[in-house]
Design a protein around this motif. Structure first.
Motif, PDB file in Angstrom:
ATOM      1  N   GLU A  96      54.142  40.641  66.697  1.00  0.00           N
ATOM      2  CA  GLU A  96      55.682  40.999  66.464  1.00  0.00           C
ATOM      3  C   GLU A  96      55.330  43.148  66.119  1.00  0.00           C
ATOM      4  O   GLU A  96      56.480  43.346  66.950  1.00  0.00           O
ATOM      5  CB  GLU A  96      56.214  40.684  65.207  1.00  0.00           C
ATOM      6  N   GLN A  97      54.442  43.563  65.925  1.00  0.00           N
ATOM      7  CA  GLN A  97      54.432  44.841  65.477  1.00  0.00           C
ATOM      8  C   GLN A  97      54.833  46.022  66.679  1.00  0.00           C
ATOM      9  O   GLN A  97      54.563  46.466  67.012  1.00  0.00           O
ATOM     10  CB  GLN A  97      53.832  45.109  64.718  1.00  0.00           C
ATOM     11  N   THR A  98      53.195  45.449  67.353  1.00  0.00           N
ATOM     12  CA  THR A  98      53.477  45.593  69.295  1.00  0.00           C
ATOM     13  C   THR A  98      54.441  45.788  69.350  1.00  0.00           C
ATOM     14  O   THR A  98      55.132  46.873  70.381  1.00  0.00           O
ATOM     15  CB  THR A  98      52.278  45.063  70.347  1.00  0.00           C
ATOM     16  N   ARG A 119      52.510  55.255  63.740  1.00  0.00           N
ATOM     17  CA  ARG A 119      51.705  55.154  62.848  1.00  0.00           C
ATOM     18  C   ARG A 119      51.552  53.196  62.804  1.00  0.00           C
ATOM     19  O   ARG A 119      52.532  52.682  62.203  1.00  0.00           O
ATOM     20  CB  ARG A 119      52.316  55.527  61.749  1.00  0.00           C
ATOM     21  N   LEU A 120      50.868  52.758  63.574  1.00  0.00           N
ATOM     22  CA  LEU A 120      50.699  51.422  62.789  1.00  0.00           C
ATOM     23  C   LEU A 120      50.093  50.846  61.835  1.00  0.00           C
ATOM     24  O   LEU A 120      49.722  51.109  60.897  1.00  0.00           O
ATOM     25  CB  LEU A 120      50.127  50.525  64.436  1.00  0.00           C
ATOM     26  N   ALA A 121      50.300  49.949  61.384  1.00  0.00           N
ATOM     27  CA  ALA A 121      50.012  48.811  60.128  1.00  0.00           C
ATOM     28  C   ALA A 121      48.899  48.065  60.670  1.00  0.00           C
ATOM     29  O   ALA A 121      48.430  47.811  61.737  1.00  0.00           O
ATOM     30  CB  ALA A 121      51.077  47.563  59.730  1.00  0.00           C
ATOM     31  N   LEU A 122      47.810  48.516  59.928  1.00  0.00           N
ATOM     32  CA  LEU A 122      45.652  48.273  60.792  1.00  0.00           C
ATOM     33  C   LEU A 122      46.229  46.564  60.276  1.00  0.00           C
ATOM     34  O   LEU A 122      45.708  46.894  59.372  1.00  0.00           O
ATOM     35  CB  LEU A 122      44.469  49.842  60.269  1.00  0.00           C
ATOM     36  N   VAL A 123      46.074  46.236  61.232  1.00  0.00           N
ATOM     37  CA  VAL A 123      45.807  44.663  61.130  1.00  0.00           C
ATOM     38  C   VAL A 123      45.844  43.992  61.592  1.00  0.00           C
ATOM     39  O   VAL A 123      44.977  44.146  63.184  1.00  0.00           O
ATOM     40  CB  VAL A 123      47.502  44.155  61.185  1.00  0.00           C
ATOM     41  N   ARG A 124      44.272  42.981  61.396  1.00  0.00           N
ATOM     42  CA  ARG A 124      43.253  42.437  62.205  1.00  0.00           C
ATOM     43  C   ARG A 124      44.043  41.695  63.124  1.00  0.00           C
ATOM     44  O   ARG A 124      45.197  40.603  62.687  1.00  0.00           O
ATOM     45  CB  ARG A 124      42.558  42.336  61.173  1.00  0.00           C
ATOM     46  N   LEU A 288      54.555  51.785  57.186  1.00  0.00           N
ATOM     47  CA  LEU A 288      54.167  51.761  55.983  1.00  0.00           C
ATOM     48  C   LEU A 288      53.921  50.773  55.450  1.00  0.00           C
ATOM     49  O   LEU A 288      55.708  50.375  55.231  1.00  0.00           O
ATOM     50  CB  LEU A 288      55.123  53.367  55.333  1.00  0.00           C
ATOM     51  N   ARG A 289      52.744  50.925  54.681  1.00  0.00           N
ATOM     52  CA  ARG A 289      52.776  49.446  53.184  1.00  0.00           C
ATOM     53  C   ARG A 289      52.124  50.545  51.937  1.00  0.00           C
ATOM     54  O   ARG A 289      51.462  50.556  52.222  1.00  0.00           O
ATOM     55  CB  ARG A 289      51.874  47.778  53.767  1.00  0.00           C
ATOM     56  N   PHE A 290      53.165  49.635  50.799  1.00  0.00           N
ATOM     57  CA  PHE A 290      52.282  50.952  49.876  1.00  0.00           C
ATOM     58  C   PHE A 290      52.855  49.909  48.692  1.00  0.00           C
ATOM     59  O   PHE A 290      53.822  48.707  48.865  1.00  0.00           O
ATOM     60  CB  PHE A 290      52.599  52.079  50.267  1.00  0.00           C
TER      61      PHE A 290
END
Length: 366
Positions: A96-98, A119-124, A288-290
């Protein structure tokens, strides 16, 4: 007998009226005298001076009305853009992010933005964007497990065909160009990755378009503040020309990330010129996730909209695999990149976040 009488104005009110009339007449006489002096100085008749004064008054009124109208026109897009972003959603996984990032990058490219930062959320693969990832292997692991596969998939999906230009009237040339555009739309590009520095986890990923080099795309993954990357960025910028060139998850926030380096004293100045001048490499997609006030928060920047702000909230009526489902609740929007303090203020205003995350969990257990 009943006698109908009409009340008479008092002598004091009559005197006041007389005074007002006298004052008005005095001012009119003074204006007439001034206009007569102006007419004498400029060699014009009094009628001409009065006509010009009336015209100036009308022109000033028109100017003020135009300024007010311009203010309305300028203010509307900013407000509208912030509101328009309310339809955006928080991606739940890498796919979905892509898709969301692809749409943002393509919109920006169509608007003439050929140099972009993503700036992508780094998700496996197979993981949720809500899950906290750990990278004991540092940048190399981040690149291998998330940075490279996410960027490669992004470049497979992005179509960055340059706009049609004035072409030759030769029908064969026009047909060939149209065939290239159709191939680029229908067939995926050939995506390849080349490491820059293995210990940095950095790489140059290229996508060669099926229809020809005019729609090629290039992405530099995990560049940092080392001078080498400025040289590489400048070199690729010159090679790509009007084609799309992305910086993916660079290890800097702004030009101040380049501190003083005795071995490269002009690095900050070069960074300003290579990366930041002329609105180069603007952020077109950011996830961004925080944490703010103990809540899981997300800030989304999706071109061309303003930042959209969210926090996850448990839905007690839904569960999956024994776990309560959490939904992203939109808190608002921001013109600039939001801060934790801004999120905290927004969370405090919402009744559903009145209790902290821990307190909500305790309440469910009771």
């Amino acid at each position: 007998d009943f006698v109908h009488t009409t009340p008479m104005a008092s002598s004091s009110s009559l005197k006041a009226s007389d005074v007002d009339e006298e004052e008005a007449q005095r001012l009119m006489d003074q204006v007439a005298k001034i206009r007569a002096q102006i007419a004498a100085l400029e060699g014009k008749s009094i009628d001409e001076v009065e006509t010009e004064a009336t015209q100036r008054k009308e022109e000033e009124k028109t100017r003020l009305e135009n300024e007010q109208q311009k203010k309305k026109i300028v203010q509307l897009p900013s407000s509208t853009n912030r509101d328009d972003g309310r339809f955006l959603y928080v991606p739940c996984d890498a796919d979905e992010q892509t898709r969301q990032a692809t749409a943002a990058v393509e919109r920006a490219f169509k608007d003439g933005i050929t140099r972009q930062t993503v700036r992508l959320a780094l998700v496996r693969e197979g993981k949720s964007t809500m899950e906290d990832e750990e990278w004991p292997g540092g940048a190399r692991e981040m690149y291998r497990e998330a940075g490279r596969p996410l960027t490669e998939e992004l470049l497979r999906m992005v179509r960055a065909q340059p706009p049609m230009k004035e072409l030759s009237t030769d029908e064969a040339d026009q047909k060939e160009t149209e065939n290239e555009r159709q191939l680029n739309k229908m067939l995926p590009p050939d995506v390849k990755a080349e490491d820059i520095w293995d210990f940095d986890g950095s790489a140059l990923i290229t996508a060669k378009a099926a229809g020809g080099p005019s729609a090629d795309v290039c992405a530099m993954v995990f560049p940092n503040t080392d001078v080498k990357y400025l040289n590489d960025i400048q070199s690729m910028d010159e090679q790509m020309k009007e084609r799309l060139f992305l910086l993916v998850n660079p290890f800097w926030r702004n030009v101040d990330s380049w501190g003083f380096n005795i071995l490269a004293p002009n690095a900050k100045k070069r960074a300003q010129e290579v990366v930041f001048d002329d609105d180069k490499f603007i952020e077109t997609y950011v996830m961004l996730r925080f944490s703010a006030r103990g809540e899981r928060c997300v800030a989304l920047k999706v071109y061309p909209y303003d930042w959209q702000l969210y926090a996850y909230l448990e839905d007690d009526s839904r569960s999956y695999g024994g776990n309560i489902v959490e939904e992203a609740v939109r808190l608002g929007a921001s013109k600039d990149e939001p801060t934790s303090a801004q999120f905290t203020d927004l969370l405090n205003e919402r009744p559903e976040f009145k209790m902290s995350r821990n307190m909500r969990q305790i309440n469910r257990m009771m």
